[in-house]
Scaffold this motif. Sequence first.
Motif, PDB file in Angstrom:
ATOM      1  N   CYS A  20       0.864  -1.144   0.163  1.00  0.00           N
ATOM      2  CA  CYS A  20      -0.038   0.032  -0.007  1.00  0.00           C
ATOM      3  C   CYS A  20       0.970   1.010   0.095  1.00  0.00           C
ATOM      4  O   CYS A  20       2.030   1.224   0.565  1.00  0.00           O
ATOM      5  CB  CYS A  20      -0.778   0.045   1.271  1.00  0.00           C
ATOM      6  SG  CYS A  20      -2.140  -1.200   1.173  1.00  0.00           S
ATOM      7  N   ILE A  21       0.306   2.134  -0.622  1.00  0.00           N
ATOM      8  CA  ILE A  21       0.996   3.563  -0.362  1.00  0.00           C
ATOM      9  C   ILE A  21      -0.195   4.612  -0.008  1.00  0.00           C
ATOM     10  O   ILE A  21      -1.122   4.791  -0.685  1.00  0.00           O
ATOM     11  CB  ILE A  21       1.548   4.113  -2.019  1.00  0.00           C
ATOM     12  CG1 ILE A  21       2.596   3.068  -2.513  1.00  0.00           C
ATOM     13  CG2 ILE A  21       2.031   5.395  -1.922  1.00  0.00           C
ATOM     14  CD1 ILE A  21       2.910   3.454  -4.059  1.00  0.00           C
ATOM     15  N   PHE A  22       0.483   5.457   0.692  1.00  0.00           N
ATOM     16  CA  PHE A  22      -0.452   6.507   1.385  1.00  0.00           C
ATOM     17  C   PHE A  22      -0.257   7.739   1.037  1.00  0.00           C
ATOM     18  O   PHE A  22       1.198   7.927   0.913  1.00  0.00           O
ATOM     19  CB  PHE A  22      -0.617   6.449   2.967  1.00  0.00           C
ATOM     20  CG  PHE A  22      -1.284   5.255   3.454  1.00  0.00           C
ATOM     21  CD1 PHE A  22      -2.624   5.120   3.580  1.00  0.00           C
ATOM     22  CD2 PHE A  22      -0.717   3.850   3.751  1.00  0.00           C
ATOM     23  CE1 PHE A  22      -3.425   4.253   4.071  1.00  0.00           C
ATOM     24  CE2 PHE A  22      -1.373   2.764   4.099  1.00  0.00           C
ATOM     25  CZ  PHE A  22      -2.944   2.859   4.383  1.00  0.00           C
ATOM     26  N   SER A  23      -1.019   8.537   0.752  1.00  0.00           N
ATOM     27  CA  SER A  23      -0.700  10.104   0.726  1.00  0.00           C
ATOM     28  C   SER A  23      -1.513  10.963   1.350  1.00  0.00           C
ATOM     29  O   SER A  23      -2.600  10.713   1.721  1.00  0.00           O
ATOM     30  CB  SER A  23      -0.929  10.185  -0.903  1.00  0.00           C
ATOM     31  OG  SER A  23      -1.026  11.661  -1.442  1.00  0.00           O
ATOM     32  N   ASP A  24      -0.929  11.965   1.575  1.00  0.00           N
ATOM     33  CA  ASP A  24      -1.852  13.158   2.654  1.00  0.00           C
ATOM     34  C   ASP A  24      -2.304  14.210   1.571  1.00  0.00           C
ATOM     35  O   ASP A  24      -2.801  15.116   1.944  1.00  0.00           O
ATOM     36  CB  ASP A  24      -0.756  13.626   3.463  1.00  0.00           C
ATOM     37  CG  ASP A  24       0.321  14.653   2.993  1.00  0.00           C
ATOM     38  OD1 ASP A  24       0.868  15.145   3.808  1.00  0.00           O
ATOM     39  OD2 ASP A  24       0.642  14.530   1.746  1.00  0.00           O
ATOM     40  N   GLU A  25      -2.462  13.910   0.287  1.00  0.00           N
ATOM     41  CA  GLU A  25      -2.870  14.757  -0.809  1.00  0.00           C
ATOM     42  C   GLU A  25      -2.306  16.157  -0.708  1.00  0.00           C
ATOM     43  O   GLU A  25      -2.771  17.143  -1.130  1.00  0.00           O
ATOM     44  CB  GLU A  25      -4.325  15.018  -0.344  1.00  0.00           C
ATOM     45  CG  GLU A  25      -5.228  13.897  -0.596  1.00  0.00           C
ATOM     46  CD  GLU A  25      -6.690  14.225  -0.229  1.00  0.00           C
ATOM     47  OE1 GLU A  25      -7.252  15.100  -0.358  1.00  0.00           O
ATOM     48  OE2 GLU A  25      -7.420  13.157   0.236  1.00  0.00           O
ATOM     49  N   LYS A  26      -1.084  16.147  -0.226  1.00  0.00           N
ATOM     50  CA  LYS A  26      -0.286  17.525  -0.744  1.00  0.00           C
ATOM     51  C   LYS A  26       0.481  17.401  -2.015  1.00  0.00           C
ATOM     52  O   LYS A  26       0.542  16.671  -2.389  1.00  0.00           O
ATOM     53  CB  LYS A  26       1.111  17.668   0.497  1.00  0.00           C
ATOM     54  CG  LYS A  26       2.060  18.650   0.504  1.00  0.00           C
ATOM     55  CD  LYS A  26       1.246  19.901   0.755  1.00  0.00           C
ATOM     56  CE  LYS A  26       2.208  21.135   0.735  1.00  0.00           C
ATOM     57  NZ  LYS A  26       1.612  22.372   0.962  1.00  0.00           N
ATOM     58  N   THR A  27       0.330  18.953  -2.399  1.00  0.00           N
ATOM     59  CA  THR A  27       0.545  18.982  -3.840  1.00  0.00           C
ATOM     60  C   THR A  27       1.836  19.748  -3.878  1.00  0.00           C
ATOM     61  O   THR A  27       2.163  20.832  -3.270  1.00  0.00           O
ATOM     62  CB  THR A  27      -0.392  20.027  -4.464  1.00  0.00           C
ATOM     63  OG1 THR A  27      -1.697  19.381  -4.730  1.00  0.00           O
ATOM     64  CG2 THR A  27       0.093  20.363  -5.929  1.00  0.00           C
TER      65      THR A  27
END
Length: 194
Positions: free
Chosen positions: A169-176
Amino acid sequence: MIAAGTSDEARSEVESLTIMPRGDRSETSASVRGQMVGMKNAGCSTAEVAANFGVHPNTVLKWVRRAREDEDLQSRERSGRPRCTNIEDDERMHQAILNEPLRAGGAAAVKRELMLGCSNETVRRRLRERGIFHRQPARKPFLTPEHKARRVRFAETYVDVPQTYWDLCIFSDEKTFSSDADGMVKLWRPTLTR
Protein backbone atom coordinates in the motif's frame (compact mmCIF):
# COMPACT_ATOMS: atom_id res chain seq x y z
CA MET A 1 -43.93 74.56 4.51
CA ILE A 2 -46.63 74.96 1.87
CA ALA A 3 -47.26 78.45 0.52
CA ALA A 4 -50.35 80.35 1.58
CA GLY A 5 -53.18 80.27 -0.92
CA THR A 6 -52.47 76.71 -1.99
CA SER A 7 -55.67 74.78 -2.66
CA ASP A 8 -56.68 72.03 -0.23
CA GLU A 9 -56.41 69.44 -2.99
CA ALA A 10 -52.83 70.48 -3.86
CA ARG A 11 -51.95 70.67 -0.15
CA SER A 12 -53.15 67.12 0.55
CA GLU A 13 -51.32 65.82 -2.53
CA VAL A 14 -48.06 67.45 -1.40
CA GLU A 15 -48.48 66.18 2.15
CA SER A 16 -49.04 62.62 0.87
CA LEU A 17 -45.56 62.53 -0.66
CA THR A 18 -43.15 60.81 1.65
CA ILE A 19 -39.68 61.99 2.46
CA MET A 20 -37.27 60.00 0.36
CA PRO A 21 -33.67 60.31 1.59
CA ARG A 22 -31.15 59.61 -1.14
CA GLY A 23 -27.72 58.89 0.27
CA ASP A 24 -26.55 57.34 -2.98
CA ARG A 25 -25.76 59.26 -6.13
CA SER A 26 -28.11 57.34 -8.39
CA GLU A 27 -30.23 59.07 -10.97
CA THR A 28 -33.73 60.19 -9.99
CA SER A 29 -36.54 58.36 -11.75
CA ALA A 30 -38.99 60.14 -14.07
CA SER A 31 -41.77 59.71 -11.50
CA VAL A 32 -39.67 61.38 -8.76
CA ARG A 33 -38.84 64.20 -11.16
CA GLY A 34 -42.54 64.64 -11.84
CA GLN A 35 -43.28 64.71 -8.12
CA MET A 36 -40.59 67.38 -7.60
CA VAL A 37 -42.11 69.52 -10.36
CA GLY A 38 -45.59 68.95 -8.93
CA MET A 39 -44.56 70.01 -5.43
CA LYS A 40 -42.89 73.12 -6.80
CA ASN A 41 -45.98 73.98 -8.86
CA ALA A 42 -48.14 73.40 -5.77
CA GLY A 43 -46.28 76.19 -3.99
CA CYS A 44 -43.51 74.48 -2.08
CA SER A 45 -40.15 76.19 -1.93
CA THR A 46 -37.17 74.75 -3.76
CA ALA A 47 -35.45 73.98 -0.44
CA GLU A 48 -38.52 72.07 0.84
CA VAL A 49 -38.75 69.97 -2.31
CA ALA A 50 -35.01 69.26 -2.23
CA ALA A 51 -35.15 68.24 1.43
CA ASN A 52 -38.18 66.03 0.79
CA PHE A 53 -36.40 64.04 -1.90
CA GLY A 54 -32.87 64.22 -0.52
CA VAL A 55 -31.47 66.04 -3.55
CA HIS A 56 -29.62 69.31 -4.07
CA PRO A 57 -31.82 72.37 -4.73
CA ASN A 58 -30.14 72.76 -8.13
CA THR A 59 -31.55 69.35 -9.10
CA VAL A 60 -35.06 70.56 -8.34
CA LEU A 61 -34.52 73.77 -10.34
CA LYS A 62 -33.13 71.79 -13.28
CA TRP A 63 -36.22 69.56 -13.55
CA VAL A 64 -38.64 72.46 -13.05
CA ARG A 65 -36.86 74.38 -15.83
CA ARG A 66 -36.85 71.33 -18.12
CA ALA A 67 -40.55 70.76 -17.47
CA ARG A 68 -41.28 74.39 -18.45
CA GLU A 69 -39.06 74.31 -21.56
CA ASP A 70 -40.06 71.09 -23.25
CA GLU A 71 -42.16 69.11 -20.74
CA ASP A 72 -39.72 66.20 -21.01
CA LEU A 73 -38.46 64.71 -17.76
CA GLN A 74 -36.48 61.89 -19.36
CA SER A 75 -32.69 61.75 -19.17
CA ARG A 76 -30.89 63.10 -22.18
CA GLU A 77 -28.26 61.11 -24.01
CA ARG A 78 -24.91 61.52 -22.34
CA SER A 79 -21.55 61.96 -23.95
CA GLY A 80 -18.80 59.53 -23.22
CA ARG A 81 -16.87 56.75 -24.79
CA PRO A 82 -19.08 54.10 -26.38
CA ARG A 83 -18.78 50.50 -25.24
CA CYS A 84 -16.17 48.59 -27.19
CA THR A 85 -18.09 45.31 -26.84
CA ASN A 86 -21.60 44.52 -27.97
CA ILE A 87 -24.23 42.26 -26.41
CA GLU A 88 -23.02 39.26 -28.44
CA ASP A 89 -19.42 39.72 -27.24
CA ASP A 90 -20.60 40.04 -23.65
CA GLU A 91 -22.63 36.84 -24.00
CA ARG A 92 -19.70 34.98 -25.58
CA MET A 93 -17.47 35.99 -22.64
CA HIS A 94 -20.11 34.83 -20.18
CA GLN A 95 -20.59 31.46 -21.91
CA ALA A 96 -16.83 30.88 -22.20
CA ILE A 97 -16.46 31.31 -18.44
CA LEU A 98 -19.48 29.16 -17.62
CA ASN A 99 -18.12 26.39 -19.85
CA GLU A 100 -14.61 26.51 -18.37
CA PRO A 101 -14.48 28.26 -14.96
CA LEU A 102 -10.96 26.99 -14.18
CA ARG A 103 -9.56 28.59 -17.33
CA ALA A 104 -5.89 29.49 -16.87
CA GLY A 105 -4.71 32.96 -17.80
CA GLY A 106 -7.64 34.98 -16.51
CA ALA A 107 -9.11 37.81 -18.57
CA ALA A 108 -6.18 37.80 -21.01
CA ALA A 109 -6.92 34.19 -21.95
CA VAL A 110 -10.61 34.94 -22.51
CA LYS A 111 -9.76 37.95 -24.65
CA ARG A 112 -7.23 35.98 -26.69
CA GLU A 113 -9.49 32.95 -27.18
CA LEU A 114 -12.50 35.01 -28.28
CA MET A 115 -10.33 37.44 -30.31
CA LEU A 116 -11.86 40.49 -28.64
CA GLY A 117 -10.65 43.98 -29.49
CA CYS A 118 -10.83 45.29 -25.96
CA SER A 119 -8.59 45.46 -22.90
CA ASN A 120 -8.25 42.79 -20.24
CA GLU A 121 -9.90 45.18 -17.78
CA THR A 122 -12.93 45.46 -20.08
CA VAL A 123 -13.28 41.66 -20.02
CA ARG A 124 -13.14 41.69 -16.20
CA ARG A 125 -15.64 44.58 -16.07
CA ARG A 126 -18.13 42.84 -18.39
CA LEU A 127 -17.96 39.65 -16.32
CA ARG A 128 -18.35 41.61 -13.06
CA GLU A 129 -21.46 43.25 -14.55
CA ARG A 130 -22.89 39.73 -14.76
CA GLY A 131 -21.82 38.90 -11.20
CA ILE A 132 -18.82 36.73 -12.12
CA PHE A 133 -15.46 37.33 -10.43
CA HIS A 134 -11.98 35.78 -10.77
CA ARG A 135 -11.21 34.34 -7.36
CA GLN A 136 -9.16 31.81 -5.51
CA PRO A 137 -11.18 28.59 -5.08
CA ALA A 138 -12.68 27.71 -1.72
CA ARG A 139 -10.43 25.74 0.58
CA LYS A 140 -11.15 22.17 1.52
CA PRO A 141 -13.43 21.89 4.55
CA PHE A 142 -12.06 20.68 7.87
CA LEU A 143 -12.76 17.15 9.02
CA THR A 144 -16.28 16.74 10.29
CA PRO A 145 -17.22 14.34 13.10
CA GLU A 146 -18.47 11.94 10.38
CA HIS A 147 -15.08 12.01 8.64
CA LYS A 148 -13.33 11.31 11.94
CA ALA A 149 -15.67 8.39 12.70
CA ARG A 150 -14.96 6.84 9.28
CA ARG A 151 -11.22 7.09 9.86
CA VAL A 152 -11.56 5.35 13.22
CA ARG A 153 -13.69 2.59 11.62
CA PHE A 154 -11.03 2.14 8.92
CA ALA A 155 -8.28 1.81 11.52
CA GLU A 156 -10.29 -0.65 13.59
CA THR A 157 -11.11 -2.73 10.49
CA TYR A 158 -7.48 -3.09 9.40
CA VAL A 159 -5.71 -3.22 12.79
CA ASP A 160 -5.06 -7.00 12.58
CA VAL A 161 -4.02 -7.14 8.89
CA PRO A 162 -0.49 -8.63 8.47
CA GLN A 163 2.47 -6.42 7.57
CA THR A 164 2.78 -7.99 4.11
CA TYR A 165 -0.60 -6.42 3.22
CA TRP A 166 0.62 -2.95 4.16
CA ASP A 167 3.89 -3.43 2.23
CA LEU A 168 1.79 -3.26 -0.96
CA CYS A 169 0.00 0.00 0.00
CA ILE A 170 0.99 3.60 -0.62
CA PHE A 171 -0.54 6.40 1.42
CA SER A 172 -0.66 10.06 0.47
CA ASP A 173 -1.69 13.08 2.48
CA GLU A 174 -2.92 14.87 -0.69
CA LYS A 175 -0.20 17.52 -0.48
CA THR A 176 0.60 19.08 -3.84
CA PHE A 177 4.26 19.69 -4.56
CA SER A 178 4.76 21.94 -7.55
CA SER A 179 7.45 23.91 -9.30
CA ASP A 180 7.43 27.68 -9.69
CA ALA A 181 5.73 27.21 -13.06
CA ASP A 182 2.53 26.25 -11.26
CA GLY A 183 0.96 29.37 -9.84
CA MET A 184 -2.02 29.94 -7.63
CA VAL A 185 -5.11 28.37 -9.17
CA LYS A 186 -7.96 30.80 -9.76
CA LEU A 187 -11.41 30.31 -11.15
CA TRP A 188 -14.32 32.39 -12.39
CA ARG A 189 -17.36 32.14 -10.14
CA PRO A 190 -20.61 34.02 -9.53
CA THR A 191 -20.93 35.74 -6.18
CA LEU A 192 -21.93 33.53 -3.21
CA THR A 193 -20.87 30.27 -4.88
CA ARG A 194 -17.99 27.96 -4.04
